[in-house]
Design a protein around this motif. Structure first.
Motif, PDB file in Angstrom:
ATOM      1  N   THR A 152      39.068  58.460  49.173  1.00  0.00           N
ATOM      2  CA  THR A 152      39.250  57.284  48.266  1.00  0.00           C
ATOM      3  C   THR A 152      40.827  57.215  48.070  1.00  0.00           C
ATOM      4  OG1 THR A 152      37.209  57.250  47.452  1.00  0.00           O
ATOM      5  CG2 THR A 152      38.767  56.340  46.129  1.00  0.00           C
ATOM      6  N   SER A 156      43.500  54.392  48.790  1.00  0.00           N
ATOM      7  CA  SER A 156      44.623  53.834  47.965  1.00  0.00           C
ATOM      8  C   SER A 156      46.037  54.013  48.326  1.00  0.00           C
ATOM      9  CB  SER A 156      44.385  54.545  46.642  1.00  0.00           C
ATOM     10  OG  SER A 156      43.233  54.288  46.057  1.00  0.00           O
ATOM     11  N   GLN A 159      46.685  51.387  50.688  1.00  0.00           N
ATOM     12  CA  GLN A 159      46.895  50.021  50.113  1.00  0.00           C
ATOM     13  C   GLN A 159      48.273  50.005  49.488  1.00  0.00           C
ATOM     14  OE1 GLN A 159      43.929  49.438  47.005  1.00  0.00           O
ATOM     15  NE2 GLN A 159      44.900  47.211  46.476  1.00  0.00           N
ATOM     16  N   GLY A 272      48.809  48.468  44.836  1.00  0.00           N
ATOM     17  CA  GLY A 272      48.589  49.787  45.225  1.00  0.00           C
ATOM     18  C   GLY A 272      48.738  50.942  44.548  1.00  0.00           C
ATOM     19  N   ALA A 275      46.508  51.254  41.946  1.00  0.00           N
ATOM     20  CA  ALA A 275      45.230  51.800  42.502  1.00  0.00           C
ATOM     21  C   ALA A 275      45.137  53.369  42.596  1.00  0.00           C
ATOM     22  CB  ALA A 275      44.937  51.185  43.729  1.00  0.00           C
ATOM     23  N   GLY A 278      45.050  55.086  39.408  1.00  0.00           N
ATOM     24  CA  GLY A 278      43.526  54.727  38.896  1.00  0.00           C
ATOM     25  C   GLY A 278      42.518  55.830  39.405  1.00  0.00           C
ATOM     26  N   THR A 279      42.968  56.032  41.075  1.00  0.00           N
ATOM     27  CA  THR A 279      42.009  56.891  41.438  1.00  0.00           C
ATOM     28  C   THR A 279      42.224  58.322  40.989  1.00  0.00           C
ATOM     29  OG1 THR A 279      42.401  55.802  43.651  1.00  0.00           O
ATOM     30  CG2 THR A 279      41.625  57.896  44.108  1.00  0.00           C
ATOM     31  N   SER A 298      38.837  49.715  31.805  1.00  0.00           N
ATOM     32  CA  SER A 298      39.536  49.189  33.125  1.00  0.00           C
ATOM     33  C   SER A 298      39.696  47.757  33.466  1.00  0.00           C
ATOM     34  CB  SER A 298      38.826  49.992  34.321  1.00  0.00           C
ATOM     35  OG  SER A 298      37.547  49.533  34.417  1.00  0.00           O
ATOM     36  N   GLY A 326      46.208  46.782  39.389  1.00  0.00           N
ATOM     37  CA  GLY A 326      45.720  47.719  40.664  1.00  0.00           C
ATOM     38  C   GLY A 326      44.840  48.842  39.864  1.00  0.00           C
ATOM     39  N   THR A 329      41.397  47.684  38.792  1.00  0.00           N
ATOM     40  CA  THR A 329      40.606  47.454  39.799  1.00  0.00           C
ATOM     41  C   THR A 329      40.057  48.665  40.420  1.00  0.00           C
ATOM     42  OG1 THR A 329      42.010  45.422  40.450  1.00  0.00           O
ATOM     43  CG2 THR A 329      40.329  46.133  42.200  1.00  0.00           C
ATOM     44  N   MET A 330      40.853  49.588  40.685  1.00  0.00           N
ATOM     45  CA  MET A 330      40.620  50.797  41.368  1.00  0.00           C
ATOM     46  C   MET A 330      39.374  51.672  40.372  1.00  0.00           C
ATOM     47  SD  MET A 330      40.031  52.797  43.998  1.00  0.00           S
ATOM     48  CE  MET A 330      41.356  51.725  44.998  1.00  0.00           C
ATOM     49  N   SER A 334      35.738  52.882  41.257  1.00  0.00           N
ATOM     50  CA  SER A 334      35.600  54.421  41.439  1.00  0.00           C
ATOM     51  C   SER A 334      34.459  54.891  40.552  1.00  0.00           C
ATOM     52  CB  SER A 334      37.081  54.911  41.271  1.00  0.00           C
ATOM     53  OG  SER A 334      37.755  54.563  42.232  1.00  0.00           O
TER      54      SER A 334
END
Length: 335
Positions: A152, A156, A159, A272, A275, A278-279, A298, A326, A329-330, A334
């Protein structure tokens, strides 16, 4: 010297098959994001219309949605290695044809739309097979959560960097080079599959039921399990009505911020960045964290970022709002 697999964060790399899988998929995802960015920009330069950008994205995404169940069945019932090899070869041909269109000067919207539909059909079978293959390439089942997190995170990162790299390549060499680089990237997946040590395929239990009957059972389960069913409905609404915001990003890049292909790449890259953050946030959350609260927050962060981005006219400030979009969204997908 200490190996990278000795670090707990990268323990999944103890499996040589997963290492090959990770490298091949990473290269492929970078190429994919480069092509997506280039396709959107090419369509916009031809038509100067956000409608046709949306039509192009729809042409790729809708076949994937329509055939996703068939792709899941194929991944479950057939050899995943063979399915992925077929999808990579066909994806390579698709990217090469896009490059040929640009080089020959025959960049017409209908041809790009047709090739986008072809890619959507390919992805419907490729994505389920590649995602489920992780379970087979991990030698130790205990390393599976780490492998999923690493995969994952790499998605990201692709991206983040893919669109930025596409913007540079678009400005310096043109869209055809982006498409050719993507075609070459699929070769990395094929090489990684060839180099893998074959693992015994898990025995599949024959259910004796038709595919349609199993689909009906799945929908019945969702109906009888509101917590899961409502979550899927919410994600479906967000995917349909919110996430296609990338349709109008080229318009903002050229008309609002008076930029070019590089500007478009930067906008997508800052999404990105969010993202990636967020990851990391999801990966480091403590056990027992309230996932409902995280999902709710989120969603609001994503909405806040998109609304503010739409009104911003200062480019650096707009990029901050892209990071928020971003991140939200992530974090949603997730959780």
């Amino acid at each position: 010297m200490k190996k990278i697999s000795d670090i707990p964060l990268f323990r999944a790399f103890r499996s040589s098959n997963y290492t090959l899988y990770f490298v091949g998929r990473s290269v492929s995802q970078f190429g994919t994001w480069m092509q997506r960015t280039a396709v959107i920009w090419v369509v916009f330069t031809i038509t100067h219309s956000a409608f046709w950008i949306g039509a192009t994205i729809f042409a790729e995404q809708f076949p994937s949605f329509l055939l996703s169940m068939a792709g899941g069945v194929a991944a479950d019932r057939y050899d995943k290695f063979r399915v992925i090899k077929i999808t990579q070869v066909t994806s390579m041909i698709q990217a090469t044809l896009l490059a040929a269109l640009v080089v020959s000067g025959h960049m017409v919207v209908w041809a790009i739309l047709a090739l986008s539909v072809v890619l959507g059909i390919i992805n419907a079978f490729d994505i389920p097979a590649r995602q489920s293959l992780i379970h087979q390439v991990i030698a130790d089942e205990a390393d599976l959560p780490n492998a999923l997190s690493l995969t994952t995170a790499m998605a990201s990162l692709a991206q983040l960097l893919g669109p930025a790299l596409a913007g540079i390549v678009l400005s310096a060499f043109g869209a055809s080079v982006c498409f050719l680089l993507n075609a070459v990237s699929f070769g990395a997946v094929i090489v990684s599959l060839v180099l893998m040590k074959k693992l015994p395929v898990p025995a599949k239990k024959a259910s004796g039921k038709k595919v349609t009957a199993q689909f009906i059972e799945g929908f019945t389960y969702l109906k009888n399990t509101p917590r899961i069913g409502l979550l899927i409905i919410m994600l479906a609404i967000v995917s349909l009505l919110v996430l296609p915001y990338n349709t109008v990003l080229p318009v903002f890049a050229r008309d609002i911020f008076k930029g070019n292909a590089s500007t478009f790449g930067y906008i997508t890259s800052f999404v990105g960045v969010g993202a990636v953050i967020g990851t990391i946030f999801i990966a480091t959350r403590k056990p027992g964290a309230n996932l409902r609260i995280i999902l709710l927050l989120s969603t609001f962060i994503m909405a806040f970022g998109l609304v503010c981005f739409s009104q911003a006219r200062n480019f650096p400030l707009a990029m901050l709002f892209c990071v928020c979009a971003g991140f939200g969204t992530m974090a949603q997908f997730s959780v």
